[in-house]
Write a protein that holds these residues in place. Structure first.
Motif, PDB file in Angstrom:
ATOM      1  N   ASN A 130       8.484   3.096   1.170  1.00 58.27           N
ATOM      2  CA  ASN A 130       8.162   1.720   1.522  1.00 58.27           C
ATOM      3  C   ASN A 130       6.945   1.757   2.438  1.00 58.27           C
ATOM      4  O   ASN A 130       6.941   2.458   3.439  1.00 58.27           O
ATOM      5  CB  ASN A 130       9.331   1.040   2.226  1.00 58.27           C
ATOM      6  CG  ASN A 130       9.138  -0.446   2.298  1.00 58.27           C
ATOM      7  OD1 ASN A 130       9.116  -1.121   1.278  1.00 58.27           O
ATOM      8  ND2 ASN A 130       8.971  -0.966   3.494  1.00 58.27           N
ATOM      9  N   THR A 190       6.445  -3.730   5.374  1.00 57.30           N
ATOM     10  CA  THR A 190       7.548  -4.663   5.618  1.00 57.30           C
ATOM     11  C   THR A 190       7.008  -5.727   6.555  1.00 57.30           C
ATOM     12  O   THR A 190       6.380  -5.393   7.569  1.00 57.30           O
ATOM     13  CB  THR A 190       8.747  -3.956   6.288  1.00 57.30           C
ATOM     14  OG1 THR A 190       9.183  -2.882   5.455  1.00 57.30           O
ATOM     15  CG2 THR A 190       9.896  -4.923   6.515  1.00 57.30           C
ATOM     16  N   PHE A 217       8.724  -6.599   1.056  1.00 52.78           N
ATOM     17  CA  PHE A 217       8.510  -5.153   1.058  1.00 52.78           C
ATOM     18  C   PHE A 217       7.565  -4.750  -0.074  1.00 52.78           C
ATOM     19  O   PHE A 217       7.620  -5.327  -1.160  1.00 52.78           O
ATOM     20  CB  PHE A 217       9.838  -4.419   0.835  1.00 52.78           C
ATOM     21  CG  PHE A 217      10.943  -4.909   1.718  1.00 52.78           C
ATOM     22  CD1 PHE A 217      11.137  -4.371   2.972  1.00 52.78           C
ATOM     23  CD2 PHE A 217      11.804  -5.922   1.293  1.00 52.78           C
ATOM     24  CE1 PHE A 217      12.165  -4.825   3.793  1.00 52.78           C
ATOM     25  CE2 PHE A 217      12.837  -6.378   2.099  1.00 52.78           C
ATOM     26  CZ  PHE A 217      13.012  -5.827   3.355  1.00 52.78           C
TER      27      PHE A 217
END
Length: 116
Positions: free
Chosen positions: A35, A38, A45
């Motif tokens: 990821n 965020t 995301f």
């Protein structure tokens, strides 16, 4: 602080995790994700996900836009026709989608996810 973030589509994580046993339909898929963004509300995301071959049940509680970077996948909504995704294909999967995800050999995707 800058208000932009470059996304590295070559990113690969060393952290591998199997698909949950209660969702697994076939194969031994092992997945990983990096990821890369965020938001402050922690409901948006962006990152890169990869997985080897297998098939499992999915039930989306989020909205997802994805681009297949490598490989092939088949996504099938309950009562619907299988949709094959290959390198360069883009798709939106809406909250409430219930069906299966099948990774054919290997898949790497760019994901953009939004949750209420």
């Amino acid at each position: 602080m800058t208000k932009y973030k470059r996304i590295d589509i070559s990113a690969i994580s060393d952290e591998k995790m199997p698909v949950a046993a209660d969702k697994l339909l076939s194969g031994k898929p092992v997945q990983s994700a990096v990821n890369q963004y965020t938001n402050d509300k922690e409901n948006f995301f962006v990152g890169v996900w990869e997985c080897n071959s297998g098939k499992w049940a999915v039930d989306y509680s989020e909205e997802e836009f994805l681009t297949i970077l490598e490989g092939e996948a088949i996504i099938t909504e309950i009562g619907g026709e299988p949709q094959t995704l290959k390198k360069g294909d883009h798709m939106v999967i809406s909250k409430g989608f219930v069906g299966t995800w099948e990774t054919v050999d290997y898949v790497k995707k760019l994901y953009v996810i939004y949750e209420d």
